[in-house]
Write a protein that holds these residues in place. Structure first.
Motif, PDB file in Angstrom:
ATOM      1  N   MET A 153       0.840  -1.204   0.000  1.00 55.08           N
ATOM      2  CA  MET A 153       0.000   0.000   0.000  1.00 55.08           C
ATOM      3  C   MET A 153       0.876   1.256   0.000  1.00 55.08           C
ATOM      4  SD  MET A 153      -3.384  -0.837   2.269  1.00 55.08           S
ATOM      5  CE  MET A 153      -2.674  -1.567   3.717  1.00 55.08           C
ATOM      6  N   LYS A 154       1.946   1.205   0.818  1.00 59.00           N
ATOM      7  CA  LYS A 154       2.859   2.354   0.870  1.00 59.00           C
ATOM      8  C   LYS A 154       3.573   2.539  -0.477  1.00 59.00           C
ATOM      9  CE  LYS A 154       5.277   2.643   4.796  1.00 59.00           C
ATOM     10  NZ  LYS A 154       6.032   2.072   5.954  1.00 59.00           N
ATOM     11  N   ASP A 155       3.927   1.431  -1.090  1.00 58.67           N
ATOM     12  CA  ASP A 155       4.590   1.503  -2.402  1.00 58.67           C
ATOM     13  C   ASP A 155       3.671   2.133  -3.447  1.00 58.67           C
ATOM     14  OD1 ASP A 155       6.804   0.366  -1.323  1.00 58.67           O
ATOM     15  OD2 ASP A 155       6.553  -1.611  -2.250  1.00 58.67           O
ATOM     16  N   THR A 156       2.391   1.698  -3.442  1.00 53.01           N
ATOM     17  CA  THR A 156       1.441   2.256  -4.420  1.00 53.01           C
ATOM     18  C   THR A 156       1.313   3.771  -4.220  1.00 53.01           C
ATOM     19  OG1 THR A 156       0.207   0.184  -4.399  1.00 53.01           O
ATOM     20  CG2 THR A 156      -0.928   2.101  -5.302  1.00 53.01           C
ATOM     21  N   TYR A 157       1.188   4.158  -2.972  1.00 53.49           N
ATOM     22  CA  TYR A 157       1.055   5.584  -2.620  1.00 53.49           C
ATOM     23  C   TYR A 157       2.254   6.370  -3.186  1.00 53.49           C
ATOM     24  CZ  TYR A 157       0.434   9.579   0.644  1.00 53.49           C
ATOM     25  OH  TYR A 157       0.262  10.819   1.221  1.00 53.49           O
ATOM     26  N   LYS A 158       3.445   5.806  -2.951  1.00 47.59           N
ATOM     27  CA  LYS A 158       4.675   6.505  -3.412  1.00 47.59           C
ATOM     28  C   LYS A 158       4.766   6.497  -4.930  1.00 47.59           C
ATOM     29  CE  LYS A 158       7.546   6.030   0.649  1.00 47.59           C
ATOM     30  NZ  LYS A 158       7.424   4.718   1.303  1.00 47.59           N
ATOM     31  N   GLU A 159       4.488   5.329  -5.517  1.00 50.64           N
ATOM     32  CA  GLU A 159       4.604   5.194  -6.966  1.00 50.64           C
ATOM     33  C   GLU A 159       3.737   6.220  -7.708  1.00 50.64           C
ATOM     34  OE1 GLU A 159       3.859   1.497  -9.826  1.00 50.64           O
ATOM     35  OE2 GLU A 159       4.999   1.057  -8.006  1.00 50.64           O
ATOM     36  N   TRP A 160       2.554   6.465  -7.157  1.00 49.19           N
ATOM     37  CA  TRP A 160       1.655   7.432  -7.804  1.00 49.19           C
ATOM     38  C   TRP A 160       1.958   8.873  -7.386  1.00 49.19           C
ATOM     39  CZ3 TRP A 160      -1.862   6.903 -11.683  1.00 49.19           C
ATOM     40  CH2 TRP A 160      -2.094   5.589 -12.120  1.00 49.19           C
ATOM     41  N   GLY A 161       2.903   9.032  -6.502  1.00 51.12           N
ATOM     42  CA  GLY A 161       3.281  10.377  -6.069  1.00 51.12           C
ATOM     43  C   GLY A 161       2.140  11.098  -5.365  1.00 51.12           C
ATOM     44  N   LEU A 162       1.410  10.365  -4.537  1.00 48.61           N
ATOM     45  CA  LEU A 162       0.246  10.988  -3.886  1.00 48.61           C
ATOM     46  C   LEU A 162       0.684  11.964  -2.804  1.00 48.61           C
ATOM     47  CD1 LEU A 162      -2.186   7.927  -3.425  1.00 48.61           C
ATOM     48  CD2 LEU A 162      -2.081   9.575  -5.311  1.00 48.61           C
ATOM     49  N   ASP A 163      -0.032  13.081  -2.721  1.00 45.55           N
ATOM     50  CA  ASP A 163       0.173  14.014  -1.616  1.00 45.55           C
ATOM     51  C   ASP A 163      -0.681  13.617  -0.425  1.00 45.55           C
ATOM     52  OD1 ASP A 163       1.997  16.147  -2.671  1.00 45.55           O
ATOM     53  OD2 ASP A 163       0.459  16.115  -4.248  1.00 45.55           O
ATOM     54  N   CYS A 164      -1.775  12.938  -0.710  1.00 40.35           N
ATOM     55  CA  CYS A 164      -2.631  12.434   0.378  1.00 40.35           C
ATOM     56  C   CYS A 164      -3.584  11.383  -0.197  1.00 40.35           C
ATOM     57  CB  CYS A 164      -3.421  13.562   1.042  1.00 40.35           C
ATOM     58  SG  CYS A 164      -4.600  14.340  -0.041  1.00 40.35           S
ATOM     59  N   LEU A 165      -4.199  10.653   0.727  1.00 35.94           N
ATOM     60  CA  LEU A 165      -5.163   9.622   0.342  1.00 35.94           C
ATOM     61  C   LEU A 165      -6.430   9.804   1.173  1.00 35.94           C
ATOM     62  CD1 LEU A 165      -5.859   6.899  -1.117  1.00 35.94           C
ATOM     63  CD2 LEU A 165      -4.843   5.754   0.869  1.00 35.94           C
ATOM     64  N   LEU A 166      -7.566   9.887   0.498  1.00 32.95           N
ATOM     65  CA  LEU A 166      -8.851   9.977   1.195  1.00 32.95           C
ATOM     66  C   LEU A 166      -9.460   8.582   1.268  1.00 32.95           C
ATOM     67  CD1 LEU A 166     -10.463  13.168  -0.383  1.00 32.95           C
ATOM     68  CD2 LEU A 166      -8.790  12.964   1.435  1.00 32.95           C
ATOM     69  N   THR A 167      -9.854   8.186   2.461  1.00 37.42           N
ATOM     70  CA  THR A 167     -10.442   6.853   2.628  1.00 37.42           C
ATOM     71  C   THR A 167     -11.884   7.017   3.093  1.00 37.42           C
ATOM     72  OG1 THR A 167      -9.635   6.736   4.902  1.00 37.42           O
ATOM     73  CG2 THR A 167      -8.199   5.822   3.205  1.00 37.42           C
ATOM     74  N   LEU A 168     -12.809   6.651   2.239  1.00 37.72           N
ATOM     75  CA  LEU A 168     -14.235   6.766   2.572  1.00 37.72           C
ATOM     76  C   LEU A 168     -14.693   5.390   3.047  1.00 37.72           C
ATOM     77  CD1 LEU A 168     -13.579   9.014   0.471  1.00 37.72           C
ATOM     78  CD2 LEU A 168     -15.941   8.845  -0.293  1.00 37.72           C
ATOM     79  N   GLY A 169     -15.077   5.298   4.325  1.00 32.24           N
ATOM     80  CA  GLY A 169     -15.462   3.977   4.792  1.00 32.24           C
ATOM     81  C   GLY A 169     -15.975   3.959   6.214  1.00 32.24           C
ATOM     82  N   GLY A 170     -16.223   2.751   6.684  1.00 32.27           N
ATOM     83  CA  GLY A 170     -16.755   2.537   8.030  1.00 32.27           C
ATOM     84  C   GLY A 170     -15.652   2.197   9.017  1.00 32.27           C
ATOM     85  N   ASN A 171     -16.014   1.405  10.029  1.00 35.38           N
ATOM     86  CA  ASN A 171     -15.056   1.135  11.102  1.00 35.38           C
ATOM     87  C   ASN A 171     -13.811   0.399  10.632  1.00 35.38           C
ATOM     88  OD1 ASN A 171     -16.099   2.308  13.536  1.00 35.38           O
ATOM     89  ND2 ASN A 171     -17.845   0.942  13.293  1.00 35.38           N
ATOM     90  N   GLY A 172     -13.991  -0.628   9.798  1.00 36.26           N
ATOM     91  CA  GLY A 172     -12.846  -1.391   9.300  1.00 36.26           C
ATOM     92  C   GLY A 172     -11.904  -0.488   8.521  1.00 36.26           C
ATOM     93  N   THR A 173     -12.487   0.328   7.648  1.00 34.92           N
ATOM     94  CA  THR A 173     -11.695   1.248   6.815  1.00 34.92           C
ATOM     95  C   THR A 173     -10.919   2.227   7.699  1.00 34.92           C
ATOM     96  OG1 THR A 173     -13.347   1.045   5.086  1.00 34.92           O
ATOM     97  CG2 THR A 173     -11.864   2.933   4.913  1.00 34.92           C
ATOM     98  N   HIS A 174     -11.567   2.704   8.761  1.00 36.38           N
ATOM     99  CA  HIS A 174     -10.893   3.658   9.650  1.00 36.38           C
ATOM    100  C   HIS A 174      -9.705   3.024  10.386  1.00 36.38           C
ATOM    101  CE1 HIS A 174     -14.079   6.499   8.770  1.00 36.38           C
ATOM    102  NE2 HIS A 174     -13.317   7.409   9.352  1.00 36.38           N
ATOM    103  N   LYS A 175      -9.830   1.735  10.696  1.00 41.04           N
ATOM    104  CA  LYS A 175      -8.700   1.063  11.366  1.00 41.04           C
ATOM    105  C   LYS A 175      -7.485   1.026  10.442  1.00 41.04           C
ATOM    106  CE  LYS A 175     -11.674  -2.003  14.027  1.00 41.04           C
ATOM    107  NZ  LYS A 175     -12.228  -3.358  14.045  1.00 41.04           N
ATOM    108  N   THR A 176      -7.709   0.626   9.196  1.00 41.83           N
ATOM    109  CA  THR A 176      -6.587   0.556   8.253  1.00 41.83           C
ATOM    110  C   THR A 176      -6.096   1.962   7.899  1.00 41.83           C
ATOM    111  OG1 THR A 176      -7.386  -1.541   7.408  1.00 41.83           O
ATOM    112  CG2 THR A 176      -5.850  -0.351   5.998  1.00 41.83           C
ATOM    113  N   ALA A 177      -7.017   2.909   7.811  1.00 38.45           N
ATOM    114  CA  ALA A 177      -6.625   4.304   7.535  1.00 38.45           C
ATOM    115  C   ALA A 177      -5.681   4.804   8.625  1.00 38.45           C
ATOM    116  CB  ALA A 177      -7.870   5.186   7.454  1.00 38.45           C
ATOM    117  N   ASN A 178      -6.008   4.475   9.865  1.00 36.62           N
ATOM    118  CA  ASN A 178      -5.154   4.901  10.977  1.00 36.62           C
ATOM    119  C   ASN A 178      -3.789   4.215  10.923  1.00 36.62           C
ATOM    120  OD1 ASN A 178      -4.606   6.219  13.524  1.00 36.62           O
ATOM    121  ND2 ASN A 178      -4.835   4.192  14.453  1.00 36.62           N
TER     122      ASN A 178
END
Ligand code: F6P
Length: 365
Positions: A101-126
């Motif tokens: 996941m970190k590699d994908t983020y870097k490869e795309w040169g993201l400045d940030c990632l928005l995660t739209l989701g519920g409790n499970g999504t928030h755990k991984t987002a954190n």
């Protein structure tokens, strides 16, 4: 990074879908275009939630991809359940999910990632935020069980759909003098059943936070019949438990239900009512219908407000937060405060008390 002054913003939708995901995506993107200028913003869509982030299923999106999606149900990005408890596990496929996941983020040169989701999504987002990525969460779920926000987008649309279902049950239940037992989603929380039950005028509301005594439920149906009302509507949360089940471990509970040939609480409640009273009881399962279709006007406004707030956070470079509604104001909470918690109905809270004040039974007295 592959870009100069442009902001590259990744977006993903995780977990179960709900109405309002697209409206929120649209809200964020439009507000980012306004705030930073369309020419300075690049949106990277991640397909199917964290699954797509792990596998680098991403695409650069065009402004036109976001046209006409305010009213569209589901998610244009696709969603999938990727359980948090497996995120840090390297399984048979040998994939280090967090690294990928970190590699994908870097490869795309993201400045940030928005995660739209519920409790499970928030755990991984954190988790990703703790790993150093710039994350902003947006609280989605028909269950309304995300800690720190009074409301999540998708919830009120599901309440409207559930209410319509109960309204329709009223007329047919009345015609046939039947007991209609309707099962409402909501996972381990009773919010959706509570609101739908109150709005639809259910006579009995059973939620996980208030374990019920079957004898009280039967007595409530009988009391109505004694006063000449030969039909009843029972709204049951999928996670509702009777007082005996509440004392059991999940495995034992599931086994007991299977032995009795009653795989759901709804089936059991209907059978017991019919056995004890002799009135015909039917079960109704709206299921995923509660999650389908266009968002309500309320959810479109909420999604737009939440989306605009997320854009504001991006503008300020304030990451590691999830957008929230607190005391009717849009704000944000640290992801670390929200992850690993869940918001449940207070059995002594105002909604339950209001319902009890008008004679609704929760099967607890
Ligand atoms: O979290 C939303 C929800 O619809 C819950 O109410 C329900 O328990 C669950 O998702 C169902 O999940 P799935 O669509 O994966 O079966």
């Amino acid at each position: 990074m592959s870009h100069s002054s442009k902001k590259r913003i990744g977006i993903l939708t995780g977990g179960g879908d709900c109405p309002g995901l697209n409206a929120t995506i649209r809200g964020v993107v439009k507000a980012c275009y306004q705030l930073m200028g369309e020419e300075n913003v690049e949106i990277v869509g991640v397909s199917d939630g964290f699954y797509g982030l792990i596998r680098n299923h991403c695409r650069l999106m065009k402004p036109s991809d976001f046209y006409g999606i305010l009213t569209r149900g589901g998610t244009i990005l696709g969603s999938r359940r990727t359980p948090y408890k497996k995120m840090q596990l390297v399984e048979e496929d040998n994939v280090d999910k967090v690294k990928q996941m970190k590699d994908t983020y870097k490869e795309w040169g993201l400045d940030c990632l928005l995660t739209l989701g519920g409790n499970g999504t928030h755990k991984t987002a954190n988790l990703l935020s703790e790993e150093g990525l710039n994350i902003i969460g947006l609280p989605k779920t028909i269950d309304n069980d995300i800690w720190g926000t009074s409301v999540t987008f998708g919830f009120h649309t599901a309440v409207d759909i559930g209410t319509d279902a109960i309204d329709r049950l009223h007329t047919t239940a009345n015609s046939h003098s039947r007991i209609m037992v309707i099962e409402i989603m909501g996972n381990k929380a009773g919010w959706l059943t509570l609101y739908t039950g109150i709005a639809g005028g259910a006579d009995i509301i059973l939620i996980p936070e208030i374990p019920f005594n079957m004898n009280h439920v039967i007595a409530a149906v009988q009391k109505r019949a004694d006063s000449g009302k030969y039909f009843s509507i029972v709204a049951v949360a999928e996670g509702a438990l009777d007082i005996n089940e509440a004392a059991m471990k999940k495995k034992e509970r599931v086994q007991k239900r299977a032995e009795a040939g009653e795989n759901t609480v709804t089936a059991r409640v209907a059978n017991k009512i019919q056995e004890a009273t002799g009135y015909e009881a039917r079960t109704v399962m709206p299921g995923h219908i509660l999650r389908g279709g266009s968002p309500s006007a309320y959810d479109r406004v909420l999604a737009t407000k939440f989306g605009a707030r997320a854009a504001n956070l991006i503008g300020k470079g304030k990451f590691g937060y999830t957008v929230a509604m607190v005391n009717d104001e849009i704000t944000e909470n640290p992801l670390s405060d929200v992850a690993m918690k869940q918001k449940f109905v207070d059995p002594a809270g105002k909604e339950v008390i209001t319902a009890k004040n008008i004679g609704v039974s929760f099967g607890d007295e």
